[in-house]
Design a protein around this motif. Structure first.
Motif, mmCIF file in Angstrom:
data_model
loop_
_atom_site.group_PDB
_atom_site.id
_atom_site.type_symbol
_atom_site.label_atom_id
_atom_site.label_comp_id
_atom_site.label_asym_id
_atom_site.label_seq_id
_atom_site.Cartn_x
_atom_site.Cartn_y
_atom_site.Cartn_z
ATOM 1 N N LEU A 1 0.844 -1.190 0.000
ATOM 2 C CA LEU A 1 0.000 0.000 0.000
ATOM 3 C C LEU A 1 0.881 1.242 0.000
ATOM 4 C CD1 LEU A 1 -1.838 -2.277 1.495
ATOM 5 C CD2 LEU A 1 -3.178 -0.322 2.204
ATOM 6 N N THR A 2 0.296 2.356 -0.436
ATOM 7 C CA THR A 2 0.993 3.634 -0.381
ATOM 8 C C THR A 2 0.639 4.332 0.921
ATOM 9 O OG1 THR A 2 0.887 3.830 -2.789
ATOM 10 C CG2 THR A 2 1.337 5.842 -1.538
ATOM 11 N N ILE A 3 1.648 4.791 1.634
ATOM 12 C CA ILE A 3 1.448 5.567 2.854
ATOM 13 C C ILE A 3 1.521 7.042 2.485
ATOM 14 C CG2 ILE A 3 2.301 6.078 5.169
ATOM 15 C CD1 ILE A 3 3.551 3.242 5.132
ATOM 16 N N ASN A 4 0.420 7.746 2.708
ATOM 17 C CA ASN A 4 0.323 9.151 2.325
ATOM 18 C C ASN A 4 0.248 10.032 3.559
ATOM 19 O OD1 ASN A 4 -0.582 8.592 -0.715
ATOM 20 N ND2 ASN A 4 -1.828 7.313 0.613
ATOM 21 N N GLU A 5 0.780 11.235 3.471
ATOM 22 C CA GLU A 5 0.607 12.232 4.520
ATOM 23 C C GLU A 5 0.285 13.563 3.869
ATOM 24 O OE1 GLU A 5 2.695 14.234 8.448
ATOM 25 O OE2 GLU A 5 3.734 12.635 7.368
ATOM 26 N N GLU A 6 -0.832 14.135 4.282
ATOM 27 C CA GLU A 6 -1.283 15.399 3.723
ATOM 28 C C GLU A 6 -1.933 16.220 4.834
ATOM 29 O OE1 GLU A 6 -4.070 16.802 -0.052
ATOM 30 O OE2 GLU A 6 -3.408 14.716 0.112
ATOM 31 N N GLN A 7 -1.465 17.426 5.000
ATOM 32 C CA GLN A 7 -1.983 18.316 6.039
ATOM 33 C C GLN A 7 -1.952 17.647 7.418
ATOM 34 O OE1 GLN A 7 -5.744 20.159 4.808
ATOM 35 N NE2 GLN A 7 -5.231 19.713 2.688
ATOM 36 N N GLY A 8 -0.930 16.842 7.634
ATOM 37 C CA GLY A 8 -0.762 16.159 8.908
ATOM 38 C C GLY A 8 -1.541 14.881 9.066
ATOM 39 N N VAL A 9 -2.403 14.569 8.118
ATOM 40 C CA VAL A 9 -3.215 13.351 8.160
ATOM 41 C C VAL A 9 -2.503 12.236 7.396
ATOM 42 C CG1 VAL A 9 -5.403 12.289 7.507
ATOM 43 C CG2 VAL A 9 -5.358 14.648 8.355
ATOM 44 N N VAL A 10 -2.317 11.105 8.048
ATOM 45 C CA VAL A 10 -1.700 9.949 7.407
ATOM 46 C C VAL A 10 -2.801 8.970 7.016
ATOM 47 C CG1 VAL A 10 -0.096 8.008 7.698
ATOM 48 C CG2 VAL A 10 0.433 10.243 8.711
ATOM 49 N N TYR A 11 -2.774 8.519 5.770
ATOM 50 C CA TYR A 11 -3.771 7.563 5.291
ATOM 51 C C TYR A 11 -3.142 6.647 4.251
ATOM 52 C CZ TYR A 11 -4.194 10.791 1.299
ATOM 53 O OH TYR A 11 -3.919 11.584 0.204
ATOM 54 N N LEU A 12 -3.807 5.523 3.995
ATOM 55 C CA LEU A 12 -3.291 4.485 3.112
ATOM 56 C C LEU A 12 -4.136 4.380 1.856
ATOM 57 C CD1 LEU A 12 -2.803 1.768 5.885
ATOM 58 C CD2 LEU A 12 -1.136 3.453 5.095
ATOM 59 N N THR A 13 -3.479 4.094 0.722
ATOM 60 C CA THR A 13 -4.195 3.897 -0.534
ATOM 61 C C THR A 13 -3.613 2.714 -1.297
ATOM 62 O OG1 THR A 13 -2.760 5.537 -1.618
ATOM 63 C CG2 THR A 13 -4.910 6.306 -0.830
ATOM 64 N N PHE A 14 -4.422 2.158 -2.182
ATOM 65 C CA PHE A 14 -3.998 1.074 -3.056
ATOM 66 C C PHE A 14 -3.637 1.630 -4.431
ATOM 67 C CE2 PHE A 14 -6.155 -1.759 -0.073
ATOM 68 C CZ PHE A 14 -5.361 -2.899 -0.125
ATOM 69 N N PRO A 15 -2.407 1.407 -4.904
ATOM 70 C CA PRO A 15 -2.050 1.830 -6.266
ATOM 71 C C PRO A 15 -2.994 1.267 -7.323
ATOM 72 C CG PRO A 15 -0.075 1.222 -5.042
ATOM 73 C CD PRO A 15 -1.251 0.847 -4.180
ATOM 74 N N ALA A 16 -3.508 0.058 -7.103
ATOM 75 C CA ALA A 16 -4.404 -0.566 -8.087
ATOM 76 C C ALA A 16 -5.669 0.247 -8.305
ATOM 77 C CB ALA A 16 -4.768 -1.977 -7.648
ATOM 78 N N LEU A 17 -6.158 0.919 -7.266
ATOM 79 C CA LEU A 17 -7.324 1.779 -7.409
ATOM 80 C C LEU A 17 -6.933 3.162 -7.914
ATOM 81 C CD1 LEU A 17 -9.370 0.842 -4.206
ATOM 82 C CD2 LEU A 17 -9.803 0.121 -6.558
ATOM 83 N N GLU A 18 -5.806 3.663 -7.432
ATOM 84 C CA GLU A 18 -5.359 4.998 -7.833
ATOM 85 C C GLU A 18 -5.148 5.090 -9.340
ATOM 86 O OE1 GLU A 18 -4.256 8.001 -5.558
ATOM 87 O OE2 GLU A 18 -6.096 6.938 -5.005
ATOM 88 N N THR A 19 -4.553 4.058 -9.917
ATOM 89 C CA THR A 19 -4.190 4.125 -11.329
ATOM 90 C C THR A 19 -5.395 4.079 -12.270
ATOM 91 O OG1 THR A 19 -3.817 1.731 -11.361
ATOM 92 C CG2 THR A 19 -1.905 3.130 -10.961
ATOM 93 N N THR A 20 -6.553 3.674 -11.781
ATOM 94 C CA THR A 20 -7.743 3.680 -12.642
ATOM 95 C C THR A 20 -8.236 5.092 -12.906
ATOM 96 O OG1 THR A 20 -9.384 3.570 -10.848
ATOM 97 C CG2 THR A 20 -8.462 1.463 -11.649
ATOM 98 N N ASP A 21 -7.954 6.013 -11.999
ATOM 99 C CA ASP A 21 -8.423 7.403 -12.065
ATOM 100 C C ASP A 21 -9.946 7.483 -12.051
ATOM 101 O OD1 ASP A 21 -7.712 10.116 -12.021
ATOM 102 O OD2 ASP A 21 -8.079 10.334 -14.166
#
Length: 287
Positions: free
Chosen positions: A12-32
């Motif tokens: 999974l991708t570990i993301n941090e934005e505005q202090g919030v950490v969350y996880l995403t799946f590249p398989a879903l992200e790449t579909t746009d």
């Protein structure tokens, strides 16, 4: 911030934005086609045992703190919290079709349903929300019919094939075909951490063909068993007709990361809840 991760799984991708950490799946992200996330404990305003990114209103956290956590996640995902729809989980395999009329249920207004562990929709902009603290989140995307499903599957949901129930509901509602979907099995308790008794192991032994038993559980010297919910859900989707290459399995366990993720096995009821979010992008509705 150090994560413990499992080898041989989909990272999974570990993301941090505005202090919030969350996880995403590249398989879903790449579909746009979708916006999605799996929350962590980091980046919210909740305090004490709920610290800090708790998404449940039902465990005693201050409602204004929970609402602020939703506001932060909505801002990061680029979705409208007024169009979020929350499950009412009781370890069933009941799936609700979400329409525009459900906007805000569970967060901005009362839910008029109970016993719902899965949500599906084909309405762009509607954000499905389900809750976790070791159980398995199931993300389903039908890129052909532009439809999504998000389901909560603990051991009871898994042994009763919540993945099948979600696919069946999407087929009835939108014409979804299993061979077309992308599935992500999200952060939850791993086999190394999930000890169960004989009655649970027996339930899985009866629910799954014997050729899978050595994949699903093994017995220890103390008579207990270690159960693999990730592999069980993977098998369910494979048997339903989902292509193996389109099934993506988490490499992050909730119990292995108790400082970063809520875990019932770690904290019992003295905790908050994580949340999974899934939304069709508004532009995804265009043909």
């Amino acid at each position: 911030m150090e994560w413990k991760r499992k080898t041989g799984k989909e990272p999974l991708t570990i993301n941090e934005e505005q202090g919030v950490v969350y996880l995403t799946f590249p398989a879903l992200e790449t579909t746009d086609l979708v916006r999605h996330a799996f929350s962590t404990r980091v980046g919210g305003v909740s305090e004490g045992k709920f610290s800090s990114m708790n998404f449940t209103f039902t465990r005693g956290d201050r409602p204004e703190h929970v609402m602020e956590n939703y506001r932060r996640m909505a801002a990061i995902l680029g979705v409208d919290k007024n169009q979020m729809v929350l499950s009412w989980q009781t370890h069933t395999t009941n799936v609700r079709m979400v329409t525009e009329e459900d906007a805000g249920k569970g967060i901005m207004r009362e839910r008029d349903y109970q016993d719902i562990d899965g949500l599906i929709t084909n309405v762009p902009g509607m954000t499905l929300v389900t809750f976790y603290a070791d159980c398995v989140p199931l993300y389903v995307l039908d890129p052909i019919h532009k439809a999504i499903g998000l389901s909560h599957s603990g051991w009871r949901g898994t042994v009763n094939r919540m993945g099948n129930a979600t696919l069946d509901a999407m087929k009835r509602a939108y014409g979804t075909k299993a061979e077309d979907v992308i599935v992500c099995i999200g952060p939850s308790i791993c086999q190394d951490c999930f000890e169960v008794g004989e009655e649970v192991a027996d339930a899985f032994g009866k629910a799954f063909d014997s050729r899978y038993h050595h994949h699903l559980y093994y017995q220890k010297e103390n008579g207990k068993y270690q159960l693999d919910l990730w592999r069980a859900n993977e098998i369910i989707f494979e048997e339903a007709g989902v292509c193996s290459k389109n099934i993506h399995v988490t490499d992050i366990c909730t119990h292995c990361n108790p400082q970063l993720l809520f875990s019932h096995r770690t904290s019992g009821n003295e905790r908050g809840n994580l949340a999974a979010f899934l939304c069709l992008k508004k532009e995804a509705g265009k043909i």
